[in-house]
Design an enzyme around this catalytic site. Structure first.
Site, PDB file in Angstrom:
ATOM      1  N   LYS A  53       0.718  11.189   7.349  1.00  0.00           N
ATOM      2  CA  LYS A  53       1.960  11.073   8.124  1.00  0.00           C
ATOM      3  C   LYS A  53       2.017  12.159   9.207  1.00  0.00           C
ATOM      4  O   LYS A  53       2.384  11.888  10.346  1.00  0.00           O
ATOM      5  CB  LYS A  53       3.175  11.179   7.184  1.00  0.00           C
ATOM      6  CG  LYS A  53       3.301   9.986   6.230  1.00  0.00           C
ATOM      7  CD  LYS A  53       4.342  10.221   5.142  1.00  0.00           C
ATOM      8  CE  LYS A  53       4.347   9.064   4.145  1.00  0.00           C
ATOM      9  NZ  LYS A  53       5.299   9.246   3.035  1.00  0.00           N
ATOM     10  N   GLN A  97       9.281  12.949  -0.306  1.00  0.00           N
ATOM     11  CA  GLN A  97       8.097  12.259  -0.809  1.00  0.00           C
ATOM     12  C   GLN A  97       8.248  11.971  -2.300  1.00  0.00           C
ATOM     13  O   GLN A  97       8.607  12.850  -3.088  1.00  0.00           O
ATOM     14  CB  GLN A  97       6.846  13.130  -0.540  1.00  0.00           C
ATOM     15  CG  GLN A  97       5.528  12.459  -0.869  1.00  0.00           C
ATOM     16  CD  GLN A  97       5.221  11.256   0.015  1.00  0.00           C
ATOM     17  OE1 GLN A  97       5.651  11.194   1.170  1.00  0.00           O
ATOM     18  NE2 GLN A  97       4.501  10.293  -0.523  1.00  0.00           N
ATOM     19  N   ASP A 120      12.918   6.621   5.880  1.00  0.00           N
ATOM     20  CA  ASP A 120      12.295   5.823   4.821  1.00  0.00           C
ATOM     21  C   ASP A 120      13.102   4.541   4.576  1.00  0.00           C
ATOM     22  O   ASP A 120      12.608   3.612   3.932  1.00  0.00           O
ATOM     23  CB  ASP A 120      12.256   6.623   3.508  1.00  0.00           C
ATOM     24  CG  ASP A 120      10.854   7.089   3.136  1.00  0.00           C
ATOM     25  OD1 ASP A 120       9.878   6.450   3.570  1.00  0.00           O
ATOM     26  OD2 ASP A 120      10.748   8.084   2.399  1.00  0.00           O
TER      27      ASP A 120
END
Ligand code: GUN
Length: 286
Positions: A53, A97, A120
């Site tokens: 990422k 995460q 997200d």
């Protein structure tokens, strides 16, 4: 017949390169899109995902920072980190995460991410907006699948799509996005009795169950488009999807590989969501 391989790496590169001029517009306003990742502990897979990422952000000029917390820092410390990022004006996107350590209420943490920074797309309000057909920030994997299909000119309207997987972050939003594009959608899961009886009628089959080689060639209609969302690690350490790729590619019309398929799209969509969040914060239209 051998299937067309849907090259997620190439499409992801295309998506990322199209973000560059949008980042340049923001730069002229002295705004640099910023993504913050909260990483708790040192899960090997999470470290690899986060590295990918950060690399993708760097490619298009998006600032990326990783906030590493100790595995036993506790839920309050994670919530405090998210709260600080929520009010940081240089940060436009925040991801926590997953997985989080046992004992931490992941939902409580995820729901504390500011709605407009939830790149997200895990916040219940962002998920709910998809139900109503007015998406704001869409979870990166289903958005990546849709982008991959649309950029390969796979028609969705009037097709029968079968989604295997019912998670809130892939299966369910995936089904809703397909519904809003005019597909007739069946949602199955790994425990669906006689799964093949459903999948064999799919024009578009999306496997997101997290079970290695769950989808075998006999479960696929000849010429179908097969999208493999699974990332499973075999005992020998190799990565494999939810689809028996070697057998299914001889029957499908198009297929996405693992690796090099949906995973690459997911990362690109995270960067795209971050740029979009920065544009909205700045009142710039994409
Ligand atoms: N862990 C594995 N995939 C993901 C993802 O898409 N988002 C977050 N936050 N954590 C993950």
């Amino acid at each position: 017949m051998t299937a067309l391989v849907l090259d997620g790496a190439a499409i992801a590169r295309e998506v990322l390169s199209e973000l560059k001029p949008r980042v340049a517009v923001l730069e002229r306003k002295r705004i640099r899109p910023g993504l913050a990742t909260v990483l708790v502990g040192n899960n090997v897979a999470s470290l690899a995902y986060v590295r990918n990422k950060v690399r993708a952000c760097a490619e298009v000029g998006v600032h990326a920072e990783v906030h590493e917390l100790d595995i036993d820092c506790g839920e309050a410390a994670i919530m405090a980190e998210v709260a600080a990022l929520n009010s940081n004006r240089d940060i436009h996107g925040i991801i926590v995460q997953l997985p989080l350590p046992p004992g931490v209420d992941a939902q409580r943490v995820l729901q504390s991410v500011a709605l407009e920074k939830d790149v997200d797309g895990f916040n219940w309000c962002n998920l709910g907006a998809i139900v109503d057909g007015h998406p704001r920030l869409v979870p990166c994997t289903p958005l990546g699948v849709i982008t991959m299909l649309e950029r390969t000119s796979v028609p969705l309207e009037g097709t029968h799509a079968v989604v295997i997987g019912r998670s809130s972050i892939v299966g369910k939003p995936m089904a809703l996005l397909m519904i809003s594009r005019g597909a007739t959608v069946t949602v199955c899961n790994s425990k669906t009795p006689d799964l093949g009886s459903h999948t064999r009628s799919a024009d578009i089959l999306i496997a997101a169950a997290g079970r290695a080689k769950l989808v075998t060639a006999d479960m696929v209609k000849a010429g179908a488009v097969v999208i493999d969302v699974g990332i499973n690690r075999l005992p020998d350490g190799k990565l494999t999807g939810d689809v028996d790729y070697e057998a299914v590619r001889l029957k499908a019309g198009a297929i996405s590989p693992v690796p090099g398929g949906v995973g690459r799209m997911t990362v690109a969509m995270l960067v795209a969501n971050t740029v979009l969040a920065a544009e909205r914060a700045a009142g710039v239209s994409p």
